[in-house]
Write an enzyme that holds these catalytic residues in place. Structure first.
Site, short mmCIF file in Angstrom:
data_model
loop_
_atom_site.label_atom_id
_atom_site.label_comp_id
_atom_site.label_asym_id
_atom_site.label_seq_id
_atom_site.Cartn_x
_atom_site.Cartn_y
_atom_site.Cartn_z
N VAL A 14 -13.54 -4.27 1.74
CA VAL A 14 -12.72 -3.70 1.83
C VAL A 14 -12.12 -3.85 2.65
O VAL A 14 -12.45 -4.03 3.98
CB VAL A 14 -14.07 -2.36 1.39
CG1 VAL A 14 -13.41 -1.12 1.96
CG2 VAL A 14 -14.75 -2.58 0.38
N THR A 38 0.64 -1.12 0.05
CA THR A 38 -0.33 0.01 -0.10
C THR A 38 1.17 1.37 0.37
O THR A 38 1.79 1.37 0.60
CB THR A 38 -0.80 -0.07 1.42
OG1 THR A 38 -1.54 -0.86 1.23
CG2 THR A 38 -1.51 1.51 1.56
N ASP A 57 -9.08 -1.54 4.89
CA ASP A 57 -9.63 -0.07 6.24
C ASP A 57 -8.19 1.21 5.50
O ASP A 57 -8.71 2.36 6.15
CB ASP A 57 -7.89 -0.08 7.31
CG ASP A 57 -6.59 -0.17 7.17
OD1 ASP A 57 -6.84 -1.31 5.85
OD2 ASP A 57 -5.94 0.41 7.10
N1 ASP Z 1 -4.16 -2.27 4.47
C1 ASP Z 1 -4.15 -2.59 3.17
C2 ASP Z 1 -5.28 -3.35 3.59
O1 ASP Z 1 -5.45 -4.14 4.13
C3 ASP Z 1 -3.23 -3.55 2.62
C4 ASP Z 1 -1.91 -3.22 3.10
O2 ASP Z 1 -1.33 -2.17 4.05
O3 ASP Z 1 -0.94 -3.58 2.34
O4 ASP Z 1 -6.07 -3.40 2.59
#
Ligand code: ASP
Length: 324
Positions: free
Chosen positions: A220, A191, A222
């Site tokens: 979905v 991310t 966070d």
């Molecule tokens: N936080 C993101 C999610 O859970 C994934 C990530 O940060 O890589 O969608």
């Protein structure tokens, strides 16, 4: 004698007055960005160097804008667009693949000056989801649009659709193949996000992701949930998270950091540590990290995974990139 007494009184009053008003010095501007967190794994030196170089390039984009006096919201949005366009991160081009072999993207942006926020979730054909999130914030009465409704709105705002295959890279297709063959765990990482304090004292946060590799379609995370993966408030802090989104939602991670600063008077470092190491760490799941910049330009980058790809800079000359 009378003059001397008056002078003493005046000096004491001005000392106590300046004491009351003494405030923490503020950085003229500050920026932190991340390219995801994940468990430590060995990386070939050239791969590592390439990531550090990409983080530095993204940082340069934001730093130049801040030096030119551009506003936090524009800087955070622009840096995230850059990271979305870079195929090495899990956002925009290069996003991970769902268990059904498609890409579904989430993004959010928040303006700390007025607590306005915009987000999109589960979108399949918006090239830069962060731009759609920005339009939701600025051109709609809503905070979060999902799926086809978000796509249709984005098109009405002049963002042309792309085919879902635009987001694919050979690495991501190989990754989902290995996950399905149970040769690799779905690792939450990649991310992207950016938090910014600008020279006017405004804070902004922007985050974008393909989510977790191998996730169920329709899931979905966070990132588009304001207060979970993304939050900004000029009174406290701007936060962008990365990691196991379900934990971030359940813990209201980004808002919790702001609340600890607001209600308990914690510093940004104390608050970020308390949430990531004191709370998230004690939950099941693999965790992740946060990047934060407070209203005075103090930075915190806390993670409980082995790695968090990150870069930071401030007007007073702090600057760096790091992974471990
Ligand atoms: N936080 C993101 C999610 O859970 C994934 C990530 O940060 O890589 O969608």
């Amino acid at each position: 004698m009378k003059n001397i007494v008056l002078l003493i009184i005046f000096t004491m009053m001005s000392l106590s007055f300046s004491g009351c008003r003494q405030t923490e010095p503020r950085e003229e501007w500050a920026i932190v960005l991340h390219g995801g967190a994940g468990s430590a794994r060995s990386m070939a030196p050239e791969v590592r160097d390439n990531y550090l170089n990409l983080l530095d390039q993204a940082l340069e984009v934001g730093t130049r804008m801040l030096q030119n006096g551009e506003k936090a919201l524009d800087v955070a949005t622009r840096v995230v667009v850059w990271l979305e366009d870079c195929p090495s991160f899990n956002a925009g081009k290069g996003a991970v693949v769902t268990s059904d072999g498609i890409h579904e993207l989430d993004a959010a942006v928040m303006d700390g000056s007025n607590l306005m926020a915009g987000a999109v979730a589960g979108v399949r054909d918006i090239k830069n989801p962060i731009l759609a999130a920005r339009h939701v914030m600025e051109d709609s009465p809503h905070v979060l649009l999902i799926g086809e409704g978000a796509s249709s709105f984005a098109q009405s705002m002049g963002l042309p659709p792309v085919d879902n295959s635009y987001f694919s890279t050979p690495e991501r297709l190989e990754q989902i193949r290995r996950i399905k063959m149970k040769k690799e765990d779905p690792d939450p990482k990649g991310t992207v996000g950016c938090v910014v304090l600008d020279s006017k004292g405004n804070l902004a946060a922007a985050t974008s992701t393909g989510g977790m590799s191998g996730k169920r379609w329709g899931r979905v995370g966070d990132v588009p949930v304001i207060g979970a993966g993304t939050y900004a408030n000029n009174a406290t802090v701007a936060v962008s998270g990365t990691g196991h989104g379900e934990l971030w939602i359940r813990r209201c991670v980004a808002f919790d950091i702001s609340a600890l600063m607001d209600y308990k008077g914690m510093t940004v470092k104390e608050a970020a540590r308390e949430v990531i190491l004191g709370k998230i760490d004690k939950m099941e799941g693999s965790g992740g990290g946060v990047i934060c910049v407070d209203k005075n330009g103090n930075i915190a980058m806390e993670f409980n995974t082995g790695m968090m790809f990150r870069a930071w800079a401030t007007a007073s000359g702090q600057k760096g990139t790091a992974i471990e």
